[in-house]
Design a protein around this motif. Structure first.
Motif, PDB file in Angstrom:
ATOM      1  N   ALA A 187       0.819  -1.214   0.000  1.00 20.89           N
ATOM      2  CA  ALA A 187       0.000   0.000   0.000  1.00 20.89           C
ATOM      3  C   ALA A 187       0.852   1.263   0.000  1.00 20.89           C
ATOM      4  O   ALA A 187       0.510   2.252  -0.658  1.00 20.89           O
ATOM      5  CB  ALA A 187      -0.933  -0.005   1.215  1.00 20.89           C
ATOM      6  N   VAL A 188       1.968   1.242   0.741  1.00 21.75           N
ATOM      7  CA  VAL A 188       2.767   2.471   0.885  1.00 21.75           C
ATOM      8  C   VAL A 188       3.951   2.520  -0.069  1.00 21.75           C
ATOM      9  O   VAL A 188       4.585   3.578  -0.211  1.00 21.75           O
ATOM     10  CB  VAL A 188       3.261   2.616   2.335  1.00 21.75           C
ATOM     11  CG1 VAL A 188       2.088   2.744   3.282  1.00 21.75           C
ATOM     12  CG2 VAL A 188       4.157   1.453   2.748  1.00 21.75           C
ATOM     13  N   GLY A 189       4.285   1.418  -0.710  1.00 20.47           N
ATOM     14  CA  GLY A 189       5.407   1.383  -1.644  1.00 20.47           C
ATOM     15  C   GLY A 189       5.009   0.766  -2.960  1.00 20.47           C
ATOM     16  O   GLY A 189       3.850   0.408  -3.186  1.00 20.47           O
ATOM     17  N   SER A 190       5.971   0.621  -3.853  1.00 22.15           N
ATOM     18  CA  SER A 190       5.689   0.023  -5.158  1.00 22.15           C
ATOM     19  C   SER A 190       5.663  -1.498  -5.052  1.00 22.15           C
ATOM     20  O   SER A 190       6.367  -2.093  -4.224  1.00 22.15           O
ATOM     21  CB  SER A 190       6.750   0.446  -6.182  1.00 22.15           C
ATOM     22  OG  SER A 190       8.016  -0.110  -5.863  1.00 22.15           O
ATOM     23  N   VAL A 191       4.848  -2.125  -5.886  1.00 23.19           N
ATOM     24  CA  VAL A 191       4.735  -3.583  -5.881  1.00 23.19           C
ATOM     25  C   VAL A 191       6.071  -4.226  -6.227  1.00 23.19           C
ATOM     26  O   VAL A 191       6.496  -5.215  -5.603  1.00 23.19           O
ATOM     27  CB  VAL A 191       3.647  -4.045  -6.860  1.00 23.19           C
ATOM     28  CG1 VAL A 191       3.573  -5.571  -6.911  1.00 23.19           C
ATOM     29  CG2 VAL A 191       2.295  -3.459  -6.479  1.00 23.19           C
ATOM     30  N   SER A 192       6.773  -3.660  -7.210  1.00 23.79           N
ATOM     31  CA  SER A 192       8.040  -4.247  -7.645  1.00 23.79           C
ATOM     32  C   SER A 192       9.079  -4.211  -6.529  1.00 23.79           C
ATOM     33  O   SER A 192       9.807  -5.180  -6.302  1.00 23.79           O
ATOM     34  CB  SER A 192       8.557  -3.503  -8.882  1.00 23.79           C
ATOM     35  OG  SER A 192       8.678  -2.118  -8.624  1.00 23.79           O
ATOM     36  N   SER A 241      11.778   5.324  -5.841  1.00 23.39           N
ATOM     37  CA  SER A 241      10.618   5.663  -5.018  1.00 23.39           C
ATOM     38  C   SER A 241      10.708   4.940  -3.679  1.00 23.39           C
ATOM     39  O   SER A 241       9.739   4.358  -3.204  1.00 23.39           O
ATOM     40  CB  SER A 241       9.325   5.290  -5.742  1.00 23.39           C
ATOM     41  OG  SER A 241       9.356   3.929  -6.142  1.00 23.39           O
ATOM     42  N   PHE A 242      11.914   4.993  -3.067  1.00 20.98           N
ATOM     43  CA  PHE A 242      12.158   4.271  -1.817  1.00 20.98           C
ATOM     44  C   PHE A 242      11.307   4.857  -0.695  1.00 20.98           C
ATOM     45  O   PHE A 242      11.253   6.074  -0.503  1.00 20.98           O
ATOM     46  CB  PHE A 242      13.636   4.336  -1.439  1.00 20.98           C
ATOM     47  CG  PHE A 242      13.974   3.603  -0.174  1.00 20.98           C
ATOM     48  CD1 PHE A 242      14.235   2.252  -0.202  1.00 20.98           C
ATOM     49  CD2 PHE A 242      14.006   4.264   1.048  1.00 20.98           C
ATOM     50  CE1 PHE A 242      14.531   1.560   0.966  1.00 20.98           C
ATOM     51  CE2 PHE A 242      14.297   3.585   2.215  1.00 20.98           C
ATOM     52  CZ  PHE A 242      14.569   2.232   2.176  1.00 20.98           C
ATOM     53  N   VAL A 243      10.660   3.966   0.058  1.00 19.28           N
ATOM     54  CA  VAL A 243       9.860   4.358   1.214  1.00 19.28           C
ATOM     55  C   VAL A 243      10.261   3.446   2.369  1.00 19.28           C
ATOM     56  O   VAL A 243      10.148   2.223   2.276  1.00 19.28           O
ATOM     57  CB  VAL A 243       8.346   4.231   0.928  1.00 19.28           C
ATOM     58  CG1 VAL A 243       7.539   4.620   2.167  1.00 19.28           C
ATOM     59  CG2 VAL A 243       7.944   5.092  -0.260  1.00 19.28           C
ATOM     60  N   TRP A 244      10.719   4.053   3.455  1.00 21.79           N
ATOM     61  CA  TRP A 244      11.173   3.259   4.589  1.00 21.79           C
ATOM     62  C   TRP A 244      10.061   2.364   5.127  1.00 21.79           C
ATOM     63  O   TRP A 244      10.295   1.221   5.521  1.00 21.79           O
ATOM     64  CB  TRP A 244      11.711   4.165   5.690  1.00 21.79           C
ATOM     65  CG  TRP A 244      13.168   4.456   5.572  1.00 21.79           C
ATOM     66  CD1 TRP A 244      13.753   5.635   5.215  1.00 21.79           C
ATOM     67  CD2 TRP A 244      14.237   3.529   5.800  1.00 21.79           C
ATOM     68  NE1 TRP A 244      15.125   5.510   5.204  1.00 21.79           N
ATOM     69  CE2 TRP A 244      15.452   4.225   5.569  1.00 21.79           C
ATOM     70  CE3 TRP A 244      14.302   2.190   6.171  1.00 21.79           C
ATOM     71  CZ2 TRP A 244      16.700   3.630   5.695  1.00 21.79           C
ATOM     72  CZ3 TRP A 244      15.553   1.584   6.299  1.00 21.79           C
ATOM     73  CH2 TRP A 244      16.727   2.298   6.065  1.00 21.79           C
ATOM     74  N   ALA A 245       8.850   2.894   5.165  1.00 19.33           N
ATOM     75  CA  ALA A 245       7.733   2.106   5.685  1.00 19.33           C
ATOM     76  C   ALA A 245       7.526   0.836   4.870  1.00 19.33           C
ATOM     77  O   ALA A 245       7.243  -0.240   5.414  1.00 19.33           O
ATOM     78  CB  ALA A 245       6.460   2.938   5.701  1.00 19.33           C
ATOM     79  N   ALA A 246       7.661   0.941   3.540  1.00 17.36           N
ATOM     80  CA  ALA A 246       7.502  -0.229   2.678  1.00 17.36           C
ATOM     81  C   ALA A 246       8.619  -1.235   2.921  1.00 17.36           C
ATOM     82  O   ALA A 246       8.387  -2.455   2.982  1.00 17.36           O
ATOM     83  CB  ALA A 246       7.475   0.199   1.219  1.00 17.36           C
ATOM     84  N   PHE A 247       9.848  -0.741   3.062  1.00 14.92           N
ATOM     85  CA  PHE A 247      10.983  -1.631   3.301  1.00 14.92           C
ATOM     86  C   PHE A 247      10.824  -2.366   4.626  1.00 14.92           C
ATOM     87  O   PHE A 247      10.971  -3.594   4.699  1.00 14.92           O
ATOM     88  CB  PHE A 247      12.281  -0.827   3.302  1.00 14.92           C
ATOM     89  CG  PHE A 247      13.508  -1.633   3.613  1.00 14.92           C
ATOM     90  CD1 PHE A 247      14.142  -2.365   2.625  1.00 14.92           C
ATOM     91  CD2 PHE A 247      14.019  -1.686   4.909  1.00 14.92           C
ATOM     92  CE1 PHE A 247      15.268  -3.127   2.910  1.00 14.92           C
ATOM     93  CE2 PHE A 247      15.135  -2.438   5.208  1.00 14.92           C
ATOM     94  CZ  PHE A 247      15.769  -3.165   4.211  1.00 14.92           C
ATOM     95  N   LEU A 248      10.514  -1.626   5.702  1.00 16.76           N
ATOM     96  CA  LEU A 248      10.407  -2.230   7.025  1.00 16.76           C
ATOM     97  C   LEU A 248       9.217  -3.185   7.107  1.00 16.76           C
ATOM     98  O   LEU A 248       9.307  -4.252   7.731  1.00 16.76           O
ATOM     99  CB  LEU A 248      10.291  -1.133   8.082  1.00 16.76           C
ATOM    100  CG  LEU A 248      11.525  -0.245   8.247  1.00 16.76           C
ATOM    101  CD1 LEU A 248      11.246   0.871   9.249  1.00 16.76           C
ATOM    102  CD2 LEU A 248      12.734  -1.065   8.686  1.00 16.76           C
ATOM    103  N   ALA A 249       8.095  -2.810   6.482  1.00 21.55           N
ATOM    104  CA  ALA A 249       6.923  -3.690   6.508  1.00 21.55           C
ATOM    105  C   ALA A 249       7.191  -4.971   5.723  1.00 21.55           C
ATOM    106  O   ALA A 249       6.764  -6.063   6.134  1.00 21.55           O
ATOM    107  CB  ALA A 249       5.711  -2.958   5.948  1.00 21.55           C
TER     108      ALA A 249
END
Length: 411
Positions: A187-192, A241-249
């Motif tokens: 939801a907060v980051g890219s699917v790829s 399009s790096f998002v820390w929330a996406a990485f950590l989740a």
């Protein structure tokens, strides 16, 4: 949606629906399960009738059943797939060709359902800013599908004692956290990008198995993890399009699912549920995860849920469309998992690992194109290295299991 529901029902029925009992005079074995799981040494049938239109009517009435048989006892390649009863045998063609076609259909459906789920899931999150609610709704849909299978008799339900339930509840918690965190990451980051980070699952599996189960891994397995770690690091550093929330989740999802698998292995020493086939295990974990995800979601998203829904769906028609989108994502998630089990039953672990690796690639490429995700050259290289490493890990683990099996057989 009706087509997806029909696919799920047909899949379950094909796997488990028993055939009518054979009479003692019948020379043919009927087909109570997929072709790949039939016993060896099929019946030899020399007098075979070509397929006629009337045979299809007899099949519909239940007068004919599916079976495998040999045309020539001296030639194992003469095995055919056909329709039989006590009086006639109808050939439908070489069994090997049917097996290849069946596997191809499973993999095609697995890829298609996975890709469409990834797209629908992301579209639902773009439309509605309630990621945990969407993830929980998908689990609820899976639970409803499981309940339908078990209550309708399409699949024999598992038998779970109260002691086994207490053992399984913590596993359901990690199943819930793994799904919620993975969906939140999407939801907060890219699917790829999420697909790349989640390819690091084997790293957490090895670490947690060593820490909690005291199970060591060979040098070959540990070396196979290096490209995964390096690839994820490179892809993350170069993600436009790096998002820390996406990485950590995504990492949290990997850890939770690895803990689920570790606890599943540890639970083997405790009270066991009965009739826990791989699909039944998944569906039971899904139902248990609903028990955990509902209070978690209500506690985290209930306060702003009404405002978010009204903003995303201001009219009755918009609400119906959004509900349909979320329900479709839940059905697709359940359907691609169901087909994944079918594919795994039909091929070797290495072939399945190759298929799963390529599935990630296809999902990434499609979602990059659909959502116009920007990707740098080094980011793409890192993604390729990480995904190739996940295949190397699967191949190393398979070789390790084969060597252990050969050593045990030699003793």
């Amino acid at each position: 949606m009706p087509a997806l529901a029909a696919l799920l029902v047909a899949s379950a029925a094909w796997r488990v629906t028993p055939s009518p009992p054979l009479s003692p005079q019948s020379p043919h074995r009927r087909l109570p399960q997929p072709l790949s799981t039939l016993a060896t040494a099929p019946t030899i049938v020399r007098d075979v009738t070509p397929l006629r239109r009337r045979h299809l009517a007899e099949l519909a009435r239940g007068d004919l059943s599916a079976a495998r048989f040999l045309r020539d006892a001296a030639d194992s390649t003469s095995e055919v797939y056909g329709l039989v009863n006590e009086k006639v045998a109808v050939s439908l063609g070489p069994a090997a060709a049917w097996d290849r076609a069946r596997v191809a259909v499973y993999f095609a459906l697995w890829y298609l359902l996975s890709v469409v789920y990834s797209v629908k899931n992301k579209q639902a999150h773009i439309a509605l800013a309630l990621p945990l609610s969407i993830a929980t709704a998908q689990l609820v849909v899976g639970g409803l599908v499981a309940s339908f299978f078990w209550l309708s008799g399409a699949r024999a339900p598992p038998r779970v004692s109260s002691a086994a339930l207490r053992t399984l509840l913590p596993i359901g918690l990690f199943h819930a956290v793994g799904h919620l965190a993975g969906v939140f990451a999407t939801a907060v980051g890219s699917v790829s990008f999420v697909q790349v980070v989640k390819s690091a699952g084997p790293v957490w599996a090895c670490l947690l198995s060593g820490l909690l189960l005291r199970q060591g891994s060979s040098r070959r397995v540990w070396l196979s993890l290096l490209p995964i770690v390096g690839g994820v690091a490179l892809a993350s550093a170069q993600e436009l399009s790096f998002v820390w929330a996406a990485f950590l989740a995504s990492a949290a999802s990997d850890v939770a699912l690895a803990l689920r698998n570790v606890l599943s292995k540890k639970s083997m020493d405790g009270p066991q549920a009965e009739n826990m086939s791989p699909p039944n295990t998944f569906y039971l974990f899904t139902l248990l995860s609903v028990l955990w995800s509902l209070p978690l979601t209500l506690g985290l998203e209930a306060r702003g849920a009404v405002a978010a829904w009204c903003g995303a769906a201001p009219s009755r028609q918009a609400s119906a469309s959004l509900l349909s989108l979320i329900a479709q994502s839940g059905l697709l998630f359940t359907a691609y998992t169901e087909v994944q089990f079918q594919a795994l039953d039909s091929v070797s672990p290495v072939t399945h690992a190759v298929g799963n690796t390529m599935r990630r690639v296809v999902i990434m490429l499609v979602c990059i194109a659909v959502f116009r995700t920007p990707v740098s050259l080094l980011g793409g290289v890192g993604s390729a290295i990480a995904i190739a490493g996940s295949y190397a890990y699967a191949a190393a683990k398979t070789a390790e299991k084969l060597q252990a099996g050969a050593a045990a057989a030699a003793e």
